[in-house]
Write an enzyme that holds these catalytic residues in place. Structure first.
Site, PDB file in Angstrom:
ATOM      1  N   ASP A   1      25.551  15.498   4.807  1.00  0.00           N
ATOM      2  CA  ASP A   1      26.784  15.668   5.578  1.00  0.00           C
ATOM      3  C   ASP A   1      27.364  14.299   5.902  1.00  0.00           C
ATOM      4  OD1 ASP A   1      28.790  17.011   6.958  1.00  0.00           O
ATOM      5  OD2 ASP A   1      27.682  16.939   8.837  1.00  0.00           O
TER       6      ASP A   1
ATOM      7  N   TYR B   1      30.839  11.784   7.445  1.00  0.00           N
ATOM      8  CA  TYR B   1      31.504  11.483   8.725  1.00  0.00           C
ATOM      9  C   TYR B   1      32.792  10.739   8.344  1.00  0.00           C
ATOM     10  CZ  TYR B   1      31.308   9.621  13.616  1.00  0.00           C
ATOM     11  OH  TYR B   1      31.534   9.302  14.931  1.00  0.00           O
TER      12      TYR B   1
ATOM     13  N   HIS C   1      38.507  11.845  13.552  1.00  0.00           N
ATOM     14  CA  HIS C   1      37.302  12.409  14.172  1.00  0.00           C
ATOM     15  C   HIS C   1      36.368  11.293  14.647  1.00  0.00           C
ATOM     16  CE1 HIS C   1      33.783  14.917  14.851  1.00  0.00           C
ATOM     17  NE2 HIS C   1      33.096  14.186  13.989  1.00  0.00           N
TER      18      HIS C   1
ATOM     19  N   ARG D   1      30.864   6.529  23.040  1.00  0.00           N
ATOM     20  CA  ARG D   1      30.650   5.088  23.228  1.00  0.00           C
ATOM     21  C   ARG D   1      31.877   4.455  23.869  1.00  0.00           C
ATOM     22  NH1 ARG D   1      28.228   6.769  18.617  1.00  0.00           N
ATOM     23  NH2 ARG D   1      30.139   6.664  17.384  1.00  0.00           N
TER      24      ARG D   1
ATOM     25  N   GLU E   1      31.950  22.437  13.642  1.00  0.00           N
ATOM     26  CA  GLU E   1      32.579  21.328  12.924  1.00  0.00           C
ATOM     27  C   GLU E   1      33.264  21.919  11.702  1.00  0.00           C
ATOM     28  OE1 GLU E   1      30.223  17.329  14.246  1.00  0.00           O
ATOM     29  OE2 GLU E   1      29.575  18.223  12.358  1.00  0.00           O
TER      30      GLU E   1
ATOM     31  N   GLU F   1      34.661  21.760   8.292  1.00  0.00           N
ATOM     32  CA  GLU F   1      34.435  20.836   7.179  1.00  0.00           C
ATOM     33  C   GLU F   1      34.704  21.531   5.847  1.00  0.00           C
ATOM     34  OE1 GLU F   1      30.960  18.407   7.184  1.00  0.00           O
ATOM     35  OE2 GLU F   1      30.581  18.688   9.330  1.00  0.00           O
TER      36      GLU F   1
ATOM     37  N   ASP G   1      29.636  23.226  10.243  1.00  0.00           N
ATOM     38  CA  ASP G   1      28.394  22.532  10.609  1.00  0.00           C
ATOM     39  C   ASP G   1      28.184  22.698  12.117  1.00  0.00           C
ATOM     40  OD1 ASP G   1      26.244  20.814  10.787  1.00  0.00           O
ATOM     41  OD2 ASP G   1      27.472  19.004  10.715  1.00  0.00           O
TER      42      ASP G   1
ATOM     43  N   ARG H   1      25.772  19.849  20.889  1.00  0.00           N
ATOM     44  CA  ARG H   1      26.094  18.470  21.321  1.00  0.00           C
ATOM     45  C   ARG H   1      25.113  17.922  22.339  1.00  0.00           C
ATOM     46  NH1 ARG H   1      29.023  17.017  17.135  1.00  0.00           N
ATOM     47  NH2 ARG H   1      30.815  18.353  16.846  1.00  0.00           N
TER      48      ARG H   1
ATOM     49  N   GLN I   1      21.962  17.034  20.399  1.00  0.00           N
ATOM     50  CA  GLN I   1      22.309  15.884  19.549  1.00  0.00           C
ATOM     51  C   GLN I   1      22.362  14.580  20.345  1.00  0.00           C
ATOM     52  OE1 GLN I   1      26.149  16.404  17.693  1.00  0.00           O
ATOM     53  NE2 GLN I   1      26.324  14.269  17.086  1.00  0.00           N
TER      54      GLN I   1
ATOM     55  N   TYR J   1      19.468  11.803  19.019  1.00  0.00           N
ATOM     56  CA  TYR J   1      19.889  11.196  17.742  1.00  0.00           C
ATOM     57  C   TYR J   1      19.885   9.677  17.709  1.00  0.00           C
ATOM     58  CZ  TYR J   1      24.924  10.241  18.741  1.00  0.00           C
ATOM     59  OH  TYR J   1      26.114   9.759  19.195  1.00  0.00           O
TER      60      TYR J   1
ATOM     61  N   LYS K   1      21.761  19.777  14.659  1.00  0.00           N
ATOM     62  CA  LYS K   1      22.635  20.249  13.586  1.00  0.00           C
ATOM     63  C   LYS K   1      21.891  21.045  12.507  1.00  0.00           C
ATOM     64  CE  LYS K   1      26.076  16.577  13.994  1.00  0.00           C
ATOM     65  NZ  LYS K   1      27.390  17.182  13.728  1.00  0.00           N
TER      66      LYS K   1
ATOM     67  N   THR L   1      24.021  26.043   9.174  1.00  0.00           N
ATOM     68  CA  THR L   1      25.305  25.554   8.659  1.00  0.00           C
ATOM     69  C   THR L   1      25.872  26.686   7.820  1.00  0.00           C
ATOM     70  OG1 THR L   1      24.452  23.294   8.586  1.00  0.00           O
ATOM     71  CG2 THR L   1      26.431  23.747   7.293  1.00  0.00           C
TER      72      THR L   1
ATOM     73  N   THR M   1      33.479  16.354   9.688  1.00  0.00           N
ATOM     74  CA  THR M   1      34.462  17.100  10.460  1.00  0.00           C
ATOM     75  C   THR M   1      35.869  16.628  10.130  1.00  0.00           C
ATOM     76  OG1 THR M   1      32.817  17.136  12.201  1.00  0.00           O
ATOM     77  CG2 THR M   1      35.059  17.782  12.812  1.00  0.00           C
TER      78      THR M   1
ATOM     79  N   GLU N   1      35.976  17.433  20.516  1.00  0.00           N
ATOM     80  CA  GLU N   1      37.244  16.706  20.597  1.00  0.00           C
ATOM     81  C   GLU N   1      38.324  17.524  21.319  1.00  0.00           C
ATOM     82  OE1 GLU N   1      38.034  14.730  16.497  1.00  0.00           O
ATOM     83  OE2 GLU N   1      36.564  16.338  16.252  1.00  0.00           O
TER      84      GLU N   1
END
Ligand SMILES: O=C(O)/C=C/C(=O)CC(=O)CC(=O)O
Ligand SMILES: [Ca+2]
Ligand SMILES: [Mg+2]
Length: 404
Positions: free
Chosen positions: A117, A119, A124, A133, A191, A193, A225, A229, A232, A236, A245, A249, A338, A352
């Protein structure tokens, strides 16, 4: 209406012809089906009745033999199918092998080999960076514009559309918790995708060049996906997505061949950084696809992510996956990452859309931040075809259930 006359503008007409695997209701026998309108053609039976040489590729319980047959065979079979559903003498022969969609069970159409998968949406990645962050100097990590970031997922938990998704349990720890707690996820997300399906394998030690994308990739499908959260966010660091995750899926039951999407190829967004030669697609054919995705929760559209905005293309992702010499196998599946457009109503995750639960989504059946038990999420999409037609992608849907 006779079975081969479709309503004007049907997105699953002879210009589309996606592949799946089905059983007639009441039967356990699986075989390759081709969608035509709201019907499924038993492709192997049709091939046998017409004396076609493609019986061996089509009379099979998975898409495996067709996927492994390679680009020339993919185009030949597609040309034959197009003739079968459009030429009256063929139509007459194959009419008995059309089943209404409502009279079949659809299955996961191929054995998923490896699952990766990515990114690859800049919108996104910037949104997630800002959420997770907020104090970092840039919302993108320093590597983001230099390579398509990805991780290896769990191929054994890829499920076909309509499979129920059990809410996962796991560890979570918010900054204010003194210690991790265990329990059902309280931030279950989607997600939106696109998944790419590999047909032709590659040899270990031999990277796949950008220009060879179409030799290896058979087609694409919608992919959700599912992402917990809270699990995760705690687990992670530093190795990346894991149990948050890997519980499920979902993919569409229909794989749209790349050949059906020629008219929807578009140039990706302008590159802001010079790319290393193996990723530099400035002299390549357009690598993007103009797919208009729609995300609905309990039948209410909450977002319309535009796939044309993806920064990294599927060809670049394939080149990245193999640049170290890792080989491809028939049935490898990779997710685009995503899909989020620049506008708020184009975001492909609830993370989001609600800014990690800060904002609520007002649905006719109540407020949502993340998914509740009983929620049904459906991704659908179409792509522009020739002469104003639309190429429909098979939808992918899933209902959240509590662990029994
Ligand atoms: O940047 C992060 O901290 C988190 C990233 C993800 O959750 C992975 C992801 O969204 C992959 C994708 O685009 O689907
Ligand atoms: Ca993902
Ligand atoms: Mg997943």
């Amino acid at each position: 209406m006779p079975p081969f006359d479709l309503p004007e503008g049907d997105p699953f007409g002879a210009h589309n012809l996606p592949y799946g695997v089905f059983s007639p209701l009441g039967s356990d026998e699986r075989t390759v089906g081709v969608r035509y309108g709201d019907q499924v053609l038993d492709a192997g039976a049709a091939a046998a009745a017409l004396g076609s040489p493609y019986v061996a590729l089509l009379a099979h319980p998975t898409l495996g033999p067709l996927l492994a047959a390679g680009r020339t065979a993919w185009s030949d079979v597609r040309r034959a199918l197009t003739a079968w559903v459009t030429v009256p003498s063929h139509q007459e022969t194959i009419a008995p092998f059309l089943h209404p969609l409502s009279a079949v069970t659809l299955h996961l159409p191929f054995e998923v080999a490896d699952y990766v998968d990515f990114y690859a949406s800049e919108n996104h990645a910037r949104n997630v960076g800002r959420i997770f962050r907020p104090d970092a100097p840039d919302s993108l990590t320093p590597n983001w514009k230099h390579l398509p970031i990805g991780y290896h997922g769990r191929s054994g938990t890829i499920v076909v559309s309509d499979t129920e998704v059990v809410r996962p349990s796991g560890q979570r720890k918010s900054p204010s918790d003194p210690a991790p707690v265990f329990g059902p996820s309280i931030r279950l997300d989607i997600e939106a995708e696109v998944g790419f399906v590999v047909g032709t394998p590659s040899r270990m030690g031999e990277p796949v060049a950008l220009a060879d994308f179409r030799e290896h990739v058979f087609g694409l499908c919608l992919l959700n996906d599912w992402s917990a959260r809270d699990i995760q966010a705690w687990e992670y660091v530093p190795l990346g997505p894991f149990l948050g995750k890997s519980f499920a899926t979902s993919v569409s039951a229909w794989i749209t061949p790349l050949d059906a999407l020629e008219e929807s190829r578009v140039a990706p967004p302008e590159r802001t950084h010079e790319l290393l030669p193996y990723l530099d697609d400035s002299a390549e054919e357009p690598g993007g696809y103009d797919l208009r995705i729609s995300v609905a929760i309990n039948g209410h559209v909450v977002s319309e992510p535009p796939f044309s905005t993806m920064y990294w293309t599927a060809a670049q992702q394939l080149a990245q996956m193999t640049v170290n010499g890792a080989s491809l196998r028939t049935g490898d599946l990779y997710g685009s990452g995503t899909v989020s457009g620049p506008a708020e109503r184009e975001r492909g995750s609830l993370l989001e859309l609600t800014w990690n639960g800060r904002d609520v989504l007002e649905l006719p059946d109540g407020k949502r931040t993340f998914l509740e038990d009983g929620d049904v999420v459906t991704l659908s999409a179409w792509a522009p075809g020739a002469d104003g037609t639309r190429v429909g992608l098979g939808e992918v849907t899933g209902r959240i259930v509590a662990r029994g």
